[in-house]
Enzyme design. Structure first.
Site, PDB file in Angstrom:
ATOM      1  N   SER A 121       0.805  -1.220   0.000  1.00 32.49           N
ATOM      2  CA  SER A 121       0.000   0.000   0.000  1.00 32.49           C
ATOM      3  C   SER A 121       0.839   1.271   0.000  1.00 32.49           C
ATOM      4  O   SER A 121       0.301   2.361  -0.173  1.00 32.49           O
ATOM      5  CB  SER A 121      -0.944   0.021   1.207  1.00 32.49           C
ATOM      6  OG  SER A 121      -0.229   0.295   2.390  1.00 32.49           O
ATOM      7  N   LYS A 158       1.241   4.389   7.180  1.00 34.95           N
ATOM      8  CA  LYS A 158       0.497   5.158   6.182  1.00 34.95           C
ATOM      9  C   LYS A 158       0.910   6.627   6.244  1.00 34.95           C
ATOM     10  O   LYS A 158       1.513   7.080   7.213  1.00 34.95           O
ATOM     11  CB  LYS A 158      -1.016   5.061   6.434  1.00 34.95           C
ATOM     12  CG  LYS A 158      -1.609   3.671   6.259  1.00 34.95           C
ATOM     13  CD  LYS A 158      -1.627   3.228   4.820  1.00 34.95           C
ATOM     14  CE  LYS A 158      -2.314   1.878   4.664  1.00 34.95           C
ATOM     15  NZ  LYS A 158      -1.523   0.779   5.261  1.00 34.95           N
TER      16      LYS A 158
END
Length: 201
Positions: A121, A158
């Protein structure tokens, strides 16, 4: 009692080399076993080296020379504490598996740990599956920082944004095929990513 000058020099050299390889000084027992001499002999030689100004020795295990002191001030030991999800939120196991000695000139000052990236990701940020990510331990972050974020019992890597107008946090994946993670409840910053180490082959 006469002093073997060669053994004196060899003990100092061994203590330095041991420290460079293990980031800790050898014990008297380890030095004695290496040179096949008695522990009392090692103790006497270490005290002689200290009295001559060749080493700093506290009478126990800490043996410092001018070379090891340079190393201590120029490097920082960083533990690898496990995997970090770059996909769905998963718990990061806080188990130190190994240590790396990194130069302060490369990583800067602070307290650090390393996590291994797991997932895809964050590929647009240059963080691929299996990469080692250096994290500076801190509990605050600026918008746009790549963070280790704890939500409940789950941890993820993230890009962080604070949406104050809507009273929420956004954990943004750097992968065009994935959606943002929106967090309305408590979110804790455990660190900010500062470097990525990867294999080139």
């Amino acid at each position: 009692m006469p002093v073997n000058q060669q053994l004196l020099s060899d003990i100092k050299e061994y203590a330095e080399q041991y420290f460079f390889e293990n980031s800790v000084s050898p014990s008297i027992r380890e030095i004695a076993a290496h040179f096949n001499v008695g522990k009392s002999t090692v103790q006497r030689y270490l005290e002689r080296l200290r009295d001559c100004g060749e080493i700093e020795y506290d009478g126990r295990r800490s043996i410092k020379t001018s070379e090891t002191e340079k190393y201590e001030t120029s490097c920082v030991n960083v533990g690898v504490v496990g995997d970090i999800s770059c996909g769905p939120l998963t718990f990061a196991q806080q188990n130190i598996t190994e240590y790396f000695s990194l130069p302060v000139s490369l990583v800067g000052n602070g307290e650090f740990f390393i996590l291994r990236a797991n997932g895809e990701s964050m590929i647009n940020a240059g963080i691929d599956d299996g990469d080692m990510v250096l994290i500076r331990r801190q509990n605050t972050a600026d918008n746009g920082d790549i963070v280790v974020a704890l939500y409940g019992e789950d941890t993820t890597l993230k890009r962080f944004y604070r949406d104050s107008a809507n009273r929420r946090f956004i954990l943004h994946p750097e992968n065009d095929e994935l959606d943002d993670i929106i967090v309305y409840d408590d979110l804790y910053i455990q660190g900010v990513a500062v470097k990525v180490f990867k294999d080139l082959i």
